[in-house]
Design a protein around this motif. Structure first.
Motif, mmCIF file in Angstrom:
data_model
loop_
_atom_site.group_PDB
_atom_site.id
_atom_site.type_symbol
_atom_site.label_atom_id
_atom_site.label_comp_id
_atom_site.label_asym_id
_atom_site.label_seq_id
_atom_site.Cartn_x
_atom_site.Cartn_y
_atom_site.Cartn_z
ATOM 1 N N PRO A 165 2.056 30.857 65.697
ATOM 2 C CA PRO A 165 2.367 32.145 66.343
ATOM 3 C C PRO A 165 3.851 32.378 66.619
ATOM 4 N N ALA A 166 4.602 31.348 66.960
ATOM 5 C CA ALA A 166 6.015 31.530 67.323
ATOM 6 C C ALA A 166 6.854 32.065 66.167
ATOM 7 N N ILE A 167 6.404 31.851 64.931
ATOM 8 C CA ILE A 167 7.200 32.267 63.769
ATOM 9 C C ILE A 167 6.449 33.259 62.886
ATOM 10 N N ALA A 168 5.377 33.850 63.398
ATOM 11 C CA ALA A 168 4.509 34.696 62.576
ATOM 12 C C ALA A 168 5.053 36.099 62.328
ATOM 13 N N GLY A 169 6.014 36.557 63.109
ATOM 14 C CA GLY A 169 6.545 37.906 62.930
ATOM 15 C C GLY A 169 7.499 38.003 61.756
ATOM 16 N N LYS A 170 7.932 39.219 61.452
ATOM 17 C CA LYS A 170 8.824 39.424 60.306
ATOM 18 C C LYS A 170 10.283 39.119 60.626
ATOM 19 N N GLY A 171 10.675 39.169 61.878
ATOM 20 C CA GLY A 171 12.066 38.911 62.234
ATOM 21 C C GLY A 171 12.430 37.438 62.062
ATOM 22 N N LEU A 172 13.692 37.170 61.674
ATOM 23 C CA LEU A 172 14.158 35.786 61.649
ATOM 24 C C LEU A 172 14.037 35.241 63.064
ATOM 25 N N VAL A 173 13.655 33.976 63.192
ATOM 26 C CA VAL A 173 13.356 33.407 64.501
ATOM 27 C C VAL A 173 14.407 32.366 64.867
ATOM 28 N N TYR A 174 14.806 32.412 66.149
ATOM 29 C CA TYR A 174 15.769 31.459 66.693
ATOM 30 C C TYR A 174 15.122 30.744 67.876
ATOM 31 N N ARG A 175 15.160 29.403 67.848
ATOM 32 C CA ARG A 175 14.666 28.622 68.980
ATOM 33 C C ARG A 175 15.841 28.381 69.905
ATOM 34 N N LEU A 176 15.744 28.894 71.130
ATOM 35 C CA LEU A 176 16.838 28.815 72.084
ATOM 36 C C LEU A 176 16.684 27.655 73.055
ATOM 37 N N GLY A 177 15.514 27.110 73.153
ATOM 38 C CA GLY A 177 15.239 26.002 74.059
ATOM 39 C C GLY A 177 13.779 25.646 73.968
ATOM 40 N N PRO A 178 13.352 24.674 74.782
ATOM 41 C CA PRO A 178 11.932 24.298 74.739
ATOM 42 C C PRO A 178 11.040 25.517 75.010
#
Length: 196
Positions: A61-74
Motif C-alpha cells: 500500500p505505501a507505494i501503490a499510488g502513481k506518484g513517486l514515493v519518498y520514505r522520510l522516516g519510519p
C-alpha cells in the motif's frame, strides 16, 4: 454616519486585499512529469527457457499510488504529486515481467497454464519497495523490493529480494534511473534462481 465609515473601511480593506494579491511575486508553474522504469530486455540464451505462468502481481500500500514515493522516516512515506509513474506500479511491473519473459530465446518463457506443462512453475510477485529512502545520509538511496513466490509441481519457494542503490542526486530523474537499475538487477536475480 457609522454606516458610511463601515462601507469605506470595507472598500479600503478590499482594495488592500486585492492590491496585496498583485504584489505577490509570480512563481513559474511547476511542470508535471511522468516516468517509466526502463530495464533492458532479457539477454538471449542458448539454454532451454524456464517455463513460467505469471500469477498475481501485487503492490504494498505505501507505494501503490502513481506518484513517486519518498520514505522520510519510519512509517512515513510521501507521494510526489508532480512526478508520477506513467502507469500505476502494479500494472507497470506486470507489463515489465510479461515483456521481458516473452523475448524469443530469453531465459524465461511465459505459458498460459503452469499445470498444463510438466516443468512449468507459477510465479506470484509482491512489490514491497519502489521508493527513495531519504531517512539517512544525503542524498539517500533508491529501494526496490520484491517478494517472489514460486510454486512448482514438487516444491514451493519464497524469495525476499531487495536492492538499495545510492542516489546521484535528489532529483526525480536520478531516482527513476536508480530504480530502473535496481529493478534490472532483481529481474536478473529472479531469472538466475528460476534456472536452478
Amino acid at each position: 454616519m457609522g454606516g458610511v465609515i463601515g462601507r469605506w473601511l470595507l472598500v479600503l480593506s478590499l482594495i488592500v486585499l486585492v492590491g496585496g494579491c498583485t504584489l505577490v511575486p509570480k512563481q513559474p508553474a511547476v511542470d508535471r512529469a511522468w516516468f517509466l522504469l526502463e530495464p533492458p530486455a532479457a539477454s538471449p540464451t542458448e539454454a532451454a527457457p524456464v517455463l513460467v505462468e505469471l500469477g498475481s502481481v501485487r503492490v504494498a500500500p505505501a507505494i501503490a499510488g502513481k506518484g513517486l514515493v519518498y520514505r522520510l522516516g519510519p512509517h512515513r512515506y510521501e507521494s510526489d504529486f508532480y512526478n508520477e509513474w506513467f502507469l500505476n506500479p502494479r500494472d507497470h511491473v506486470e507489463q515489465l515481467l510479461r515483456e521481458r519473459w516473452t523475448v524469443e530465446d530469453g531465459p524465461v518463457r511465459l505459458v498460459a497454464d503452469a499445470r498444463a506443462e510438466p516443468d512449468a512453475r507459477q510465479v506470484d510477485v509482491l512489490l514491497t519497495g519502489l521508493h527513495a529512502d531519504l531517512d539517512g545520509p544525503s542524498p539517500g538511496a533508491a529501494v526496490v523490493g520484491l517478494r517472489v513466490f514460486v510454486q512448482g509441481r514438487e516444491r514451493m519457494r519464497l524469495w525476499e529480494l531487495d536492492r538499495r542503490t545510492p542516489l546521484a542526486s535528489r532529483s526525480p530523474e536520478a531516482l527513476v534511473a536508480a530504480l530502473s537499475g535496481a529493478m534490472t538487477e532483481l529481474l536478473v536475480e529472479i531469472e538466475r534462481r528460476l534456472e536452478m
